[in-house]
Design an enzyme around this catalytic site. Structure first.
Site: not given
Ligand code: UD1
Length: 381
Positions: A209
């Site tokens: 991821h």
């Molecule tokens: C975040 C953390 C990362 C961690 C990861 C575990 C930061 C900078 N990154 O990354 O360190 O390893 O979590 O999962 O904080 N999304 C959904 N549903 C959700 C959450 C996210 O669809 O419940 C999608 C959305 O499109 C979102 C994308 O995932 O924009 C990324 O989510 P985000 O929380 O920004 O970062 P992660 O890649 O999950």
């Protein structure tokens, strides 16, 4: 100081939940601490958030900031904006943040500006790669934290190099491993292997991821191409993170993957599932021949479970998993990934030992230190 120490604990994203679970449990049993749980809402899908509260017995959050997704600046700013009035209202003695996600730095910074003491659990880890958003979050959170609880000794050197005085640093072990050890037995009864149709079948487990791996089409395709070659020898189970799913679809790379229901009679491959709950995932990890990942936490979990871990990154902020554990860094070079995968399949996977203080008692050590700071030294409150 007499009375009760109000500790505001922060969670936001999936890896935070395993870290906060044992801390909440120990704090709830400690009469001199009143724990409050704040969920920023960074992760909000049922499989990415709620499921972990249920499986790990974390109490429902007292406060939910419901920030959701956004750019880094938007997400961080939203959390800060919504967290500030919460702090002004509840006036905690301590804000405790875990890990390195955007919620970690956003809440630490908000608290610090209001002169509220900050504790950082899992402090001092460094990948030395500032293109990783987590590295920026780690550096900044540590710089403004009052108490730095560390998981491995490399953190002592990192923090002292950055000018953090030794009195702030406490080597306590790994709260995520507290959760792992507590749940390994419970996870045995998960029926996930049967549910996926992998009964009596060896498999490898994959997660992916990191933006550096999944936000670039060429890199992601190179990784899949390597994994497809390993998949010919052993099927690979791949629970797909939402951001990865989005990227695979937008890059048109679904052709590398098999979706359920699987046909396991063919020549192997990469078999996707939606994100899994903690116990199902732990069961899969415990029984895997080996794991392939770019996650930080899985490098540590695989080390404790004794499963060879092939990390699809050039660096790690958790060097003890390489020096003592089962972890090996291969980056994203196709030939290197395949060579390492085949090595494990030929029985030459890395063996390891369990790092110091990864014994299931880290949360207790942290809470004992907080209590002694509050009750005995008047430092808190
Ligand atoms: C975040 C953390 C990362 C961690 C990861 C575990 C930061 C900078 N990154 O990354 O360190 O390893 O979590 O999962 O904080 N999304 C959904 N549903 C959700 C959450 C996210 O669809 O419940 C999608 C959305 O499109 C979102 C994308 O995932 O924009 C990324 O989510 P985000 O929380 O920004 O970062 P992660 O890649 O999950």
């Amino acid at each position: 100081m007499s009375g009760i120490c109000k500790v505001m604990n922060i969670v936001g994203a999936r890896p935070n939940f395993m870290k906060i679970a044992p801390l909440m449990q120990v704090m709830q049993a400690e009469p001199s601490i009143c724990p409050i749980l704040v969920h920023t809402g960074q992760h909000y899908d049922h499989e990415m958030s709620e499921l972990f509260f249920t499986h790990l017995g974390i109490p429902a959050p007292d406060i939910d900031l419901e920030v959701g997704s956004g750019s880094h600046a938007q997400q961080t700013a939203q959390i800060m904006q919504r967290f500030e009035p919460v702090l002004l209202k509840h006036k905690p003695d301590l804000v405790l943040v875990v890990g390195d996600v955007n919620s970690t730095i956003a809440c630490a910074l908000t608290a610090s500006k209001l002169h509220i003491k900050v504790a950082h659990v899992e402090a001092g880890l460094r990948s030395f790669d500032r293109r990783m958003p987590e590295e920026i979050n780690r550096l900044l959170t540590d710089a403004i934290s009052d108490y730095l609880f560390i998981t491995e000794e490399s953190a002592i050197d990192n923090l002292s190099r950055e000018g953090i005085p030794a009195r702030k640093i406490h080597f306590v072990g790994n709260v995520m491993i507290d959760t792992l050890l507590k749940n390994t037995k419970k996870a045995e009864s998960s029926d996930i292997i049967g549910r996926l149709g992998f009964m009596n079948q060896d498999y490898a487990l994959l997660t992916l991821h990191r933006p550096a791996n999944v936000d670039n089409r060429e890199t992601l395709e190179r990784i899949f191409s390597a994994l497809r070659r390993i998949g010919v020898r052993i099927p690979i189970i791949f629970p797909v993170h939402p951001r990865t799913k989005k990227q695979i679809e937008s890059f048109g790379l679904t052709c590398y993957l098999s979706r359920p229901p699987y046909d396991l009679t063919g020549s192997g491959g990469i078999y996707t599932t939606p994100p899994l709950g903690y116990l199902d995932f732990l069961k899969l990890m415990s029984n895997a021949e080996f794991v392939l990942t770019d996650s930080g936490g899985m490098q540590e979990e695989a080390t404790v479970l004794g499963a060879p871990c092939i990390t699809l990154r050039e660096n790690t902020e958790r060097p003890v998993t390489v020096s003592s554990g089962t972890n090996i860094l291969v980056g994203t070079d196709e030939e290197l990934i395949v060579a390492e995968g085949l090595k494990v399949l030929d029985g030459k996977g890395k063996q390891g030992s369990i790092p110091k203080l990864w014994d299931g008692l880290a949360a207790q050590r942290i809470v004992d230190i907080i209590v002694s700071l509050y009750v005995k030294t008047n430092e808190l409150g």
